[in-house]
Design an enzyme around this catalytic site. Sequence first.
Site, PDB file in Angstrom:
ATOM      1  N   ASP A  59      28.132 -21.142  29.614  1.00  0.00           N
ATOM      2  CA  ASP A  59      29.374 -20.417  29.899  1.00  0.00           C
ATOM      3  C   ASP A  59      30.250 -20.417  28.645  1.00  0.00           C
ATOM      4  OD1 ASP A  59      32.186 -19.993  30.660  1.00  0.00           O
ATOM      5  OD2 ASP A  59      31.342 -19.812  32.666  1.00  0.00           O
ATOM      6  N   THR A  72      34.319  -6.273  46.988  1.00  0.00           N
ATOM      7  CA  THR A  72      33.958  -4.868  46.729  1.00  0.00           C
ATOM      8  C   THR A  72      32.930  -4.721  45.615  1.00  0.00           C
ATOM      9  OG1 THR A  72      35.697  -4.649  45.090  1.00  0.00           O
ATOM     10  CG2 THR A  72      36.296  -4.120  47.374  1.00  0.00           C
ATOM     11  N   ASP A 129      33.970 -21.665  29.072  1.00  0.00           N
ATOM     12  CA  ASP A 129      34.082 -23.116  29.244  1.00  0.00           C
ATOM     13  C   ASP A 129      33.784 -23.852  27.955  1.00  0.00           C
ATOM     14  OD1 ASP A 129      34.899 -23.059  31.838  1.00  0.00           O
ATOM     15  OD2 ASP A 129      32.913 -23.391  32.698  1.00  0.00           O
TER      16      ASP A 129
HETATM   17  N1  URA Z   1      29.028 -15.208  30.527  1.00  0.00           N
HETATM   18  C1  URA Z   1      28.871 -16.401  29.955  1.00  0.00           C
HETATM   19  O1  URA Z   1      29.823 -17.045  29.562  1.00  0.00           O
HETATM   20  N2  URA Z   1      27.599 -16.891  29.830  1.00  0.00           N
HETATM   21  C2  URA Z   1      26.526 -16.201  30.243  1.00  0.00           C
HETATM   22  O2  URA Z   1      25.401 -16.690  30.074  1.00  0.00           O
HETATM   23  C3  URA Z   1      26.722 -14.947  30.834  1.00  0.00           C
HETATM   24  C4  URA Z   1      27.988 -14.469  30.966  1.00  0.00           C
END
Ligand code: URA
Length: 215
Positions: A206, A114, A209
């Site tokens: 990220d 969605t 991570d």
């Molecule tokens: N979220 C993240 O962890 N890194 C990004 O570059 C964008 C959103």
Amino acid sequence: MASRTLHSRVHVIDHPLVQHKLTLMRKRETSSSAFRRLASEISGLLAYEVTRHHPLTPTRINTPMRPMTAFLLDGKKLVVISILRAGIAIADGIISAIPSARIGHIGLYRDRRTEMTVEYYFKAPRNMSDRTALVVDPMVATGHSAEAAIARVKSTSPKELVFICLIAAPEGVEYLHKYHPDVPIYCAAVDEGLDSSGYIVPGFGDAGDRIFGTK
Ligand code: URA
């Protein structure tokens, strides 16, 4: 502390300590434990700027020399609301700087079918109407989850609401400004933009991570 203002409501904290730590976070080879520590340290420095105009309460105290009226910040009037999961590292740094702050959490995910942002968890203290809410996430990319989190926190009627992140994309800043022009954004950098996968460039990858070592 130095700060640069882009949009009237976007405050880029360009203090050398903040920028130095952000550069270390950006480096590909920075370990997860160092990344987490730096995220927390920068967040404490951002809290310093965010609370610059927070009211102080005059209090009578005794120094070893004599009584005096001194000033205390009522930390309980601040609520740090982290957007799960990466916001936890930002909340951690702010709470180190303001240990009596209250803590809330919001969990959101994007429904790929969605394209809607769905809330799966929300917990905030009672009596938000006399508290300032600091909604935190390391990054504002498209701005969708930040927008949804802000809308949810607004529904609790906080006295004031501020958004804190480390890096924002211009696209996310515009999106937040469109839906929440009243909400100030404090960050350490506004980067170039988003890549085709929605990652901020140059960014730091990220955030979740890198904070939790889950890559
Ligand atoms: N979220 C993240 O962890 N890194 C990004 O570059 C964008 C959103």
